[in-house]
Design a protein around this motif. Sequence first.
Motif, PDB file in Angstrom:
ATOM      1  N   SER A 166      38.982   5.471  25.842  1.00 39.23           N
ATOM      2  CA  SER A 166      39.243   7.026  25.839  1.00 39.23           C
ATOM      3  C   SER A 166      38.184   7.695  24.929  1.00 39.23           C
ATOM      4  CB  SER A 166      40.915   7.284  25.251  1.00 39.23           C
ATOM      5  OG  SER A 166      41.107   6.823  23.878  1.00 39.23           O
ATOM      6  N   PRO A 195      34.799   9.781  28.467  1.00 38.82           N
ATOM      7  CA  PRO A 195      34.564  11.247  28.756  1.00 38.82           C
ATOM      8  C   PRO A 195      33.323  11.874  28.350  1.00 38.82           C
ATOM      9  CG  PRO A 195      36.796  10.888  27.386  1.00 38.82           C
ATOM     10  CD  PRO A 195      35.978   9.603  27.432  1.00 38.82           C
ATOM     11  N   ASP A 219      31.254  12.075  31.533  1.00 37.11           N
ATOM     12  CA  ASP A 219      32.015  13.472  31.882  1.00 37.11           C
ATOM     13  C   ASP A 219      33.138  13.333  32.642  1.00 37.11           C
ATOM     14  OD1 ASP A 219      31.683  16.105  31.527  1.00 37.11           O
ATOM     15  OD2 ASP A 219      30.850  16.120  33.534  1.00 37.11           O
ATOM     16  N   ALA A 220      34.052  12.517  32.347  1.00 36.46           N
ATOM     17  CA  ALA A 220      35.287  12.019  32.749  1.00 36.46           C
ATOM     18  C   ALA A 220      36.751  12.704  32.027  1.00 36.46           C
ATOM     19  CB  ALA A 220      35.394  10.864  33.356  1.00 36.46           C
ATOM     20  N   ILE A 221      37.477  12.850  32.813  1.00 37.32           N
ATOM     21  CA  ILE A 221      38.888  12.964  32.071  1.00 37.32           C
ATOM     22  C   ILE A 221      39.701  11.765  32.154  1.00 37.32           C
ATOM     23  CG2 ILE A 221      41.270  14.034  32.269  1.00 37.32           C
ATOM     24  CD1 ILE A 221      39.723  16.577  33.623  1.00 37.32           C
ATOM     25  N   VAL A 222      40.259  11.187  31.219  1.00 39.72           N
ATOM     26  CA  VAL A 222      40.612   9.843  31.080  1.00 39.72           C
ATOM     27  C   VAL A 222      42.002   9.819  30.441  1.00 39.72           C
ATOM     28  CG1 VAL A 222      40.163   7.647  29.910  1.00 39.72           C
ATOM     29  CG2 VAL A 222      38.454   8.724  30.725  1.00 39.72           C
ATOM     30  N   LYS A 273      35.427  17.384  37.132  1.00 38.21           N
ATOM     31  CA  LYS A 273      35.282  16.068  36.219  1.00 38.21           C
ATOM     32  C   LYS A 273      36.063  15.041  37.128  1.00 38.21           C
ATOM     33  CE  LYS A 273      34.471  17.787  31.885  1.00 38.21           C
ATOM     34  NZ  LYS A 273      34.446  17.670  30.514  1.00 38.21           N
ATOM     35  N   ARG A 311      38.211  11.895  37.387  1.00 33.79           N
ATOM     36  CA  ARG A 311      39.643  11.736  36.722  1.00 33.79           C
ATOM     37  C   ARG A 311      39.827  10.213  36.612  1.00 33.79           C
ATOM     38  NH1 ARG A 311      43.052  15.501  35.053  1.00 33.79           N
ATOM     39  NH2 ARG A 311      44.483  13.874  34.672  1.00 33.79           N
TER      40      ARG A 311
END
Length: 90
Positions: free
Chosen positions: A20, A24, A28-31, A3, A5
Amino acid sequence: MLKLRILYIDDNPLALELFSQMAPAKLDAIVDTAHSACEALDLAYRKLYDFILCDAKLPYHHSPLGGILLAEELARRFGRDSVLLISRYL
């Protein structure tokens, strides 16, 4: 697949909360979020980020770095293409 970042830096709590929650799912990310330059630098020295969004008008609040200087410092660590300055006002 790994994923993306993302570090989002803003002194506006509502903006941090909205990003936040939205990023995500949409990206499709980690925040991770930071509300000050000090908090952002602490996270940046402990983790690697693919992309950083930084409020250009981030206040200095007990830090020698405001938004633009913070973005320059982070660009040295992560590369100029990884840091984007944002602002509601130009």
